[in-house]
Scaffold this motif. Structure first.
Motif, PDB file in Angstrom:
ATOM      1  N   GLU A 117      40.645  32.970 -17.807  1.00  0.00           N
ATOM      2  CA  GLU A 117      40.183  33.696 -16.994  1.00  0.00           C
ATOM      3  C   GLU A 117      41.249  33.885 -15.968  1.00  0.00           C
ATOM      4  O   GLU A 117      40.578  34.669 -14.815  1.00  0.00           O
ATOM      5  N   VAL A 118      42.221  33.495 -15.777  1.00  0.00           N
ATOM      6  CA  VAL A 118      43.277  33.800 -14.962  1.00  0.00           C
ATOM      7  C   VAL A 118      42.952  33.585 -13.532  1.00  0.00           C
ATOM      8  O   VAL A 118      43.088  34.439 -12.491  1.00  0.00           O
ATOM      9  N   ALA A 119      42.620  32.376 -13.433  1.00  0.00           N
ATOM     10  CA  ALA A 119      42.156  31.698 -12.187  1.00  0.00           C
ATOM     11  C   ALA A 119      41.081  32.324 -11.458  1.00  0.00           C
ATOM     12  O   ALA A 119      41.028  32.751 -10.073  1.00  0.00           O
ATOM     13  N   GLY A 120      40.154  32.881 -12.037  1.00  0.00           N
ATOM     14  CA  GLY A 120      38.983  33.749 -11.740  1.00  0.00           C
ATOM     15  C   GLY A 120      37.887  32.721 -11.249  1.00  0.00           C
ATOM     16  O   GLY A 120      38.052  31.423 -10.948  1.00  0.00           O
ATOM     17  N   PRO A 121      36.676  33.172 -10.880  1.00  0.00           N
ATOM     18  CA  PRO A 121      35.717  32.550 -10.216  1.00  0.00           C
ATOM     19  C   PRO A 121      35.331  31.337 -11.155  1.00  0.00           C
ATOM     20  O   PRO A 121      34.753  30.092 -10.925  1.00  0.00           O
ATOM     21  N   GLU A 122      35.378  31.566 -12.633  1.00  0.00           N
ATOM     22  CA  GLU A 122      35.007  30.748 -13.227  1.00  0.00           C
ATOM     23  C   GLU A 122      35.944  29.563 -13.285  1.00  0.00           C
ATOM     24  O   GLU A 122      35.372  28.125 -13.532  1.00  0.00           O
ATOM     25  N   ASP A 123      37.127  29.675 -12.942  1.00  0.00           N
ATOM     26  CA  ASP A 123      38.125  28.338 -12.912  1.00  0.00           C
ATOM     27  C   ASP A 123      37.817  27.657 -11.715  1.00  0.00           C
ATOM     28  O   ASP A 123      37.937  26.560 -11.810  1.00  0.00           O
ATOM     29  N   THR A 124      37.552  28.427 -10.467  1.00  0.00           N
ATOM     30  CA  THR A 124      37.221  27.511  -9.245  1.00  0.00           C
ATOM     31  C   THR A 124      35.795  26.823  -9.508  1.00  0.00           C
ATOM     32  O   THR A 124      35.671  25.812  -8.943  1.00  0.00           O
ATOM     33  N   ALA A 125      35.080  27.365 -10.273  1.00  0.00           N
ATOM     34  CA  ALA A 125      33.613  26.798 -10.527  1.00  0.00           C
ATOM     35  C   ALA A 125      33.993  25.209 -11.400  1.00  0.00           C
ATOM     36  O   ALA A 125      33.292  24.574 -11.117  1.00  0.00           O
ATOM     37  N   ASP A 126      34.816  25.578 -12.237  1.00  0.00           N
ATOM     38  CA  ASP A 126      35.157  24.515 -13.190  1.00  0.00           C
ATOM     39  C   ASP A 126      35.799  23.568 -12.308  1.00  0.00           C
ATOM     40  O   ASP A 126      35.580  22.095 -12.501  1.00  0.00           O
ATOM     41  N   ALA A 127      36.776  23.687 -11.384  1.00  0.00           N
ATOM     42  CA  ALA A 127      37.403  22.539 -10.481  1.00  0.00           C
ATOM     43  C   ALA A 127      36.141  21.902  -9.808  1.00  0.00           C
ATOM     44  O   ALA A 127      36.334  20.510  -9.709  1.00  0.00           O
ATOM     45  N   SER A 128      35.136  22.564  -9.235  1.00  0.00           N
ATOM     46  CA  SER A 128      34.220  21.934  -8.582  1.00  0.00           C
ATOM     47  C   SER A 128      33.343  21.070  -9.348  1.00  0.00           C
ATOM     48  O   SER A 128      32.954  19.868  -9.228  1.00  0.00           O
ATOM     49  N   GLY A 177      48.668  20.693  -8.293  1.00  0.00           N
ATOM     50  CA  GLY A 177      49.056  21.242  -9.411  1.00  0.00           C
ATOM     51  C   GLY A 177      50.365  21.992  -9.414  1.00  0.00           C
ATOM     52  O   GLY A 177      50.708  22.063  -8.454  1.00  0.00           O
ATOM     53  N   ILE A 178      50.837  22.347 -10.491  1.00  0.00           N
ATOM     54  CA  ILE A 178      52.014  23.038 -10.811  1.00  0.00           C
ATOM     55  C   ILE A 178      51.510  24.358 -11.344  1.00  0.00           C
ATOM     56  O   ILE A 178      50.963  24.659 -12.248  1.00  0.00           O
ATOM     57  N   SER A 179      52.103  25.555 -10.593  1.00  0.00           N
ATOM     58  CA  SER A 179      51.894  27.047 -11.351  1.00  0.00           C
ATOM     59  C   SER A 179      50.564  27.280 -11.395  1.00  0.00           C
ATOM     60  O   SER A 179      49.786  27.380 -10.073  1.00  0.00           O
ATOM     61  N   TYR A 180      49.880  27.509 -12.489  1.00  0.00           N
ATOM     62  CA  TYR A 180      48.298  27.567 -12.683  1.00  0.00           C
ATOM     63  C   TYR A 180      47.596  26.726 -11.745  1.00  0.00           C
ATOM     64  O   TYR A 180      46.767  27.177 -11.174  1.00  0.00           O
ATOM     65  N   GLY A 181      48.069  25.538 -11.993  1.00  0.00           N
ATOM     66  CA  GLY A 181      46.991  24.467 -11.377  1.00  0.00           C
ATOM     67  C   GLY A 181      47.221  24.713  -9.730  1.00  0.00           C
ATOM     68  O   GLY A 181      46.210  24.084  -9.252  1.00  0.00           O
ATOM     69  N   ALA A 182      48.259  24.916  -9.296  1.00  0.00           N
ATOM     70  CA  ALA A 182      48.626  25.101  -7.785  1.00  0.00           C
ATOM     71  C   ALA A 182      47.762  26.332  -7.367  1.00  0.00           C
ATOM     72  O   ALA A 182      46.915  26.295  -6.379  1.00  0.00           O
ATOM     73  N   GLY A 183      47.654  27.297  -7.999  1.00  0.00           N
ATOM     74  CA  GLY A 183      47.118  28.628  -7.649  1.00  0.00           C
ATOM     75  C   GLY A 183      45.427  28.376  -7.710  1.00  0.00           C
ATOM     76  O   GLY A 183      44.657  28.338  -6.913  1.00  0.00           O
ATOM     77  N   ILE A 184      44.919  27.416  -8.866  1.00  0.00           N
ATOM     78  CA  ILE A 184      43.511  27.012  -8.828  1.00  0.00           C
ATOM     79  C   ILE A 184      43.307  26.131  -7.597  1.00  0.00           C
ATOM     80  O   ILE A 184      41.974  26.281  -7.168  1.00  0.00           O
ATOM     81  N   SER A 185      43.995  25.166  -7.355  1.00  0.00           N
ATOM     82  CA  SER A 185      43.934  24.244  -6.345  1.00  0.00           C
ATOM     83  C   SER A 185      43.688  24.773  -4.867  1.00  0.00           C
ATOM     84  O   SER A 185      42.780  24.728  -4.152  1.00  0.00           O
ATOM     85  N   LEU A 186      44.615  25.727  -4.680  1.00  0.00           N
ATOM     86  CA  LEU A 186      44.441  26.552  -3.280  1.00  0.00           C
ATOM     87  C   LEU A 186      43.056  27.313  -3.616  1.00  0.00           C
ATOM     88  O   LEU A 186      42.424  27.369  -2.497  1.00  0.00           O
ATOM     89  N   LEU A 187      42.795  28.100  -4.452  1.00  0.00           N
ATOM     90  CA  LEU A 187      41.542  29.039  -4.580  1.00  0.00           C
ATOM     91  C   LEU A 187      40.465  28.104  -4.346  1.00  0.00           C
ATOM     92  O   LEU A 187      39.299  28.386  -3.895  1.00  0.00           O
TER      93      LEU A 187
END
Length: 531
Positions: free
Chosen positions: A105-116, A137-147
């Motif tokens: 989902e390219v770091a979409g809302p589903e991905d931040t919900a997954d992190a939570s 995280g690195i790269s994709y993981g970094a973006g998800i972490s910030l979001l």
């Protein structure tokens, strides 16, 4: 697309990346377990959980894996953080990749919900402390972490390495497609994941030359648009990034850093996408991971390790043996600025091809026309490879300036620096262009050049004119990518402007022309930040 040769190169790079980052063999340890964690919408996420051998509760670190990588790639770093520093670590594979369920989902809302959801699972199933939670995280993981730090106020500290803050600026800088990056990401995602509807739509439209779906999805997936939420949640944020990142250009990091109102730290260093911190993910000695551990130790464990007393902006000169320089903030990295006015390119005794000078006084009222749609020997290099060569072998992308075709490029040479100099910050260029077509792409390259004309690329930037009026002059102002790089004594700066670069999909076509000029009521100029 007209980059078949480069596409093949991207394919090989993606295959090598997927192979190098494939899951390693399971580690044998009683305190490391492989888990299946329920994410958002009943999607199951593949994860590893590493628990310290000491009694809890333990501060929690959640590490989303990078694009096209598996959680077990973090086995080394996770084990080190758990056993040596006492963290409960949960690393997971984002949805859609490898054996995690769902679609990419390219770091979409589903991905931040997954992190939570991963945080929820860790609090329910491990001895993690709910009052001390970090993400990194690195790269994709970094973006998800910030979001996630914008959407989940429980996140107390973030470490984002080789990430992005502005997705549009990464994939479509100055309205120019970052071709090699887009192709590499798409191919790696298809090799190792299951693209979701958003990614498929963006990919299909992109293949047809339409970038609108990418632009529409970018703001929601960019931490820069969520800076107010991040500041309100107040996580301590550490950003680490390479100067030569070919996927997520570096200049967005200082811009985002300056907007942060939280405790913050920024490290910029030589390398390409993920290369400065890659070995640290495997648990090997690494300066970025060492600082990140100190960052978490201070903000999650309360350790008085001195990191809060250090200058928060840490910049390593962009070379293999470059030294670290520290500053209280990003503007302080630039001690002075030097404006050099571009003169009309002409032949001379010292330049057998037309070359413009750079003077201290304005030089208005000239024009220089070049053929469009065909490249020169000046180029920005290849993503992953070029920055890594600078980092490990001190071999930056180079060019022989006398061999740059002046029918296809404008070239300017500045005065020598007898004692050397340091370019430190974000150089910029302002000039006037008059295209013969509505859409034209320009590529700007700044070199540190020897007396014999060999130039080492310091920085570059693309710029595309959209809906221009043919024959009508347009003022172009371009910020190049941020850099810290020494210019050796006796060397000088050179600027090249042409209309084609293999890294990007440009819109200049053969048969078109572009006039580069310095207007009567202004003056074309290069502004150089000096350290």
């Amino acid at each position: 697309m007209r980059r078949t040769g480069t596409t093949a190169g991207c394919a090989l790079s993606a295959l090598a990346l997927a192979t190098a980052l494939a899951p390693p063999a399971h580690a044998s340890s009683s305190s490391l377990t492989f888990e299946t964690i329920p994410g958002s919408g009943d999607v199951e996420l593949s994860a590893i959980s590493v628990t310290p051998e000491t009694d809890g509760p333990h501060p929690l670190l959640v590490l989303p894996a990078a694009w096209s990588t598996h959680a077990s790639w973090f086995t080394g770093a996770a084990s080190k953080l758990a056993y040596e520093s006492g963290y409960q670590v949960v690393a997971y594979t984002p949805r859609g990749f490898y054996d995690s369920g769902g679609e990419v989902e390219v770091a979409g809302p589903e991905d931040t919900a997954d992190a939570s959801a991963v945080i929820d699972w860790a609090l329910d199933n491990t001895d993690a402390d709910p009052e001390t939670i970090g993400m990194g995280g690195i790269s994709y993981g970094a973006g998800i972490s910030l979001l996630t730090s914008a959407s989940d106020e429980r996140v107390d500290a973030v470490g984002a390495m080789s990430g992005w803050t502005d997705l549009e600026a990464s994939l479509y800088p100055n309205e120019t497609i970052n071709f090699q990056a887009v192709e590499l990401l798409l191919l790696a995602g298809e090799l190792t994941g299951t693209p979701g509807e958003t990614l498929e739509e963006a990919r299909d439209h992109y293949r047809e030359g339409d970038v609108e779906p990418v632009l529409e999805m970018a703001p929601e997936r960019s931490a820069a648009t969520k800076i107010d939420q991040i500041n309100a949640n107040d996580p301590a944020v550490m950003l680490a990034h390479p100067y030569n990142d070919g996927i997520f250009p570096v200049e967005q990091i200082p811009e985002f850093y300056e907007e942060l109102e939280t405790d913050k730290r920024m490290m910029l260093s030589p390398g390409d996408h993920s290369t400065p911190e890659l070995f640290g993910a495997a648990g090997l000695p690494n300066p970025v991971w060492e600082d990140l551990t100190r960052w978490f130790d201070h903000h999650l464990k309360g350790e008085d390790n001195g990191i809060d007393a250090e200058d928060p902006v840490q910049l390593r000169e962009n070379s293999k043996n470059g030294e670290w320089r520290t500053y209280p903030d990003w503007p302080s990295a630039t001690a002075d600025t030097e404006t050099r006015y571009l003169e009309e390119p002409k032949r001379s005794m010292s330049h057998w091809q037309p070359t413009g000078g750079m003077s201290e006084e304005p030089a208005p009222g000239w024009g220089y026309s070049i053929d469009a749609g065909t490249g020169t020997t000046a180029h920005s290099g290849t993503i992953l490879a070029s920055g890594a060569l600078t980092q490990f072998l001190d071999l930056p992308t180079s060019v022989s300036l006398p061999l740059v075709n002046r029918d296809r490029a404008g070239v300017w040479a500045g005065p020598e620096y007898p004692d050397g100099a340091t370019v430190s910050g974000t150089p910029s260029v302002e000039l006037e262009v008059t295209p013969t077509a509505e859409e034209t792409s320009l590529f700007f390259y700044l070199y540190a050049t020897t007396a014999y004309g060999t130039g080492e690329l310091l920085t570059h930037k693309p710029y595309s004119l959209r809906d221009a009026t043919p024959g009508e002059p347009t003022t172009v102002e371009v910020d190049l990518q941020s850099v810290v790089r020494d210019v050796a004594p006796g060397h000088h700066l050179s600027l090249v402007v042409d209309t084609d670069d293999p890294r990007y999909t440009g819109d200049s076509e053969r048969g078109e022309r572009v006039e580069i000029s310095s207007p009567e009521d202004g003056s074309a100029a290069l502004t150089v930040p000096l350290g």
